[in-house]
Design an enzyme around this catalytic site. Sequence first.
Site, short mmCIF file in Angstrom:
data_model
loop_
_atom_site.label_atom_id
_atom_site.label_comp_id
_atom_site.label_asym_id
_atom_site.label_seq_id
_atom_site.Cartn_x
_atom_site.Cartn_y
_atom_site.Cartn_z
NE ARG A 140 -3.87 -2.34 2.14
CZ ARG A 140 -3.88 -3.66 1.91
NH1 ARG A 140 -2.74 -4.32 1.78
NH2 ARG A 140 -5.02 -4.32 1.80
CE LYS A 149 -6.63 -16.10 1.77
NZ LYS A 149 -6.76 -14.67 1.54
CB SER A 200 -11.88 -10.20 0.49
OG SER A 200 -10.77 -9.77 -0.30
NE ARG A 252 -4.99 -16.20 -4.59
CZ ARG A 252 -4.31 -15.47 -3.71
NH1 ARG A 252 -3.04 -15.19 -3.91
NH2 ARG A 252 -4.91 -15.01 -2.65
CG ASP A 290 -2.49 -14.10 5.13
OD1 ASP A 290 -3.28 -14.72 4.39
OD2 ASP A 290 -2.20 -12.91 4.98
C1 S3P Z 1 -4.30 -9.14 2.09
C2 S3P Z 1 -5.56 -9.60 2.39
C3 S3P Z 1 -5.87 -11.03 2.62
C4 S3P Z 1 -4.61 -11.82 2.92
C5 S3P Z 1 -3.49 -11.50 1.97
C6 S3P Z 1 -3.13 -10.03 2.04
C7 S3P Z 1 -4.11 -7.68 1.85
O1 S3P Z 1 -6.45 -11.56 1.45
O2 S3P Z 1 -4.89 -13.20 2.90
O3 S3P Z 1 -2.33 -12.25 2.29
O4 S3P Z 1 -2.96 -7.21 1.85
O5 S3P Z 1 -5.12 -7.00 1.66
P1 S3P Z 1 -8.04 -11.48 1.17
O6 S3P Z 1 -8.42 -10.07 1.02
O7 S3P Z 1 -8.25 -12.26 -0.12
O8 S3P Z 1 -8.71 -12.15 2.34
#
Ligand code: S3P
Length: 422
Positions: free
Chosen positions: A24, A335, A160, A116, A308
């Site tokens: 980010r 994942k 998510s 995915r 995670d």
């Molecule tokens: C993440 C969100 C999660 C996580 C991924 C990183 C992120 O995924 O599992 O490792 O940085 O926003 P999801 O949004 O698919 O749950």
Amino acid sequence: MTIKPLKRISGAFDLPGDKSITHRAIMFNAIAEGEAKVHNALLGEDCLATIDCMRKLGAKIDITDDVVTVTGAKKIKNSQELYVGNSGTTMRLLAGLLCGFGVSAELDGDESIRKRPMNRIIEPLTQMGAKITANEGNFAPLKIKGSTLKGIEYTMPVASAQVKSALILAGINADTPTTIIEPVKTRNHTELMLASQSADIKIRKNKTTVHKSSLKSVDVYVPGDISSAAYFMVLATILQGSGIVLKNVGVNPTRTGIIDIIKLCGGKITMLNRRRTGEEPVADMLIQSTNNLKPFVIGGDMIPRLIDEIPILAVLACFADGMSIIKDAKELKIKESNRIDSTVDMLEKMGARIQATEDGMIINGTGALMGGIEIDAGLDHRLAMSAAIAGAVSLDGVKIKNAQVADVSFPDFYKIFERGEV
Ligand code: S3P
């Protein structure tokens, strides 16, 4: 890679920067006005893919040691080829961002990314006016054709942070406000960082509203990644006589499910020197071994707070006295691997009493793992690292094929083992 059993581990450890926050900090500063320094950035493969994509889109990004200097692009360029490698965060967040800027681009990634689901972002972005085509309407490569967006109110069917972030990034360039409602609160790094960059964003519990905004650059000190700390936490909890300090760990409450669960099992975690870096809470952590680990049940609202960490929590469960249950975790199936199946297979081969369920797994803790076998980590970094910790706490160790996939989020991971006592 061969991992030998360890007797104990002690000392103080620095952690790699948080993967979610690094993505980010680079992405958002790359579209902001001005220049920003990102300190303690994670330079694992996933975040390098984000850097590469943002450079192609017009940002200037220089790397010196672990400081990344990002100068925002004056104008986001169209780009025929953006390659995200293994990174779902890059693909989903970038798709939202690109649709918002009305540029055309093609996003692709490795074999795991191509499996995915992307319809979770394609559907709401299309409602906003985006034009995206994908394989079977769901899989990468994604082809985005420039268009203008309007805001929507969207209730997310799945919890998510990647979907929420994609919609927020599209929303900051849409003509009318965008409201996103989450079924369960997920990690909020996007909201915190955008607010610090002067975005017009309002958060009320699970409801986030964004208005059209221009971003200002902001320096970021990336905390250590709690998802990387998790491997040390479980290792030191299981190996008797261990005591470690993990320095500078990000402890944003949307990410600290692992701490709650280890404590619930009777694990000894002491938080020291709580502080803030920028918007994010940080602490040092003392972790000591525990000999009477209790089993745990995880499900519901807790899942996004430790999504995670489930493979490494399954390793912990093998050492608890009784039956642990992980449920409501269907998201694990999509994942970097199907993490229900890959974790269960890995631990079963190591001698665990474990079974997969429709939405999680059940583990009967026996207090030991045998090891003495080879595990193929494939394209899943967290499977490789969980297998390595399982090997270190097992009787006969483990061999890991494709062990270097750990570089995706933790480039020096295997150096931990040089600091343990054999
Ligand atoms: C993440 C969100 C999660 C996580 C991924 C990183 C992120 O995924 O599992 O490792 O940085 O926003 P999801 O949004 O698919 O749950």
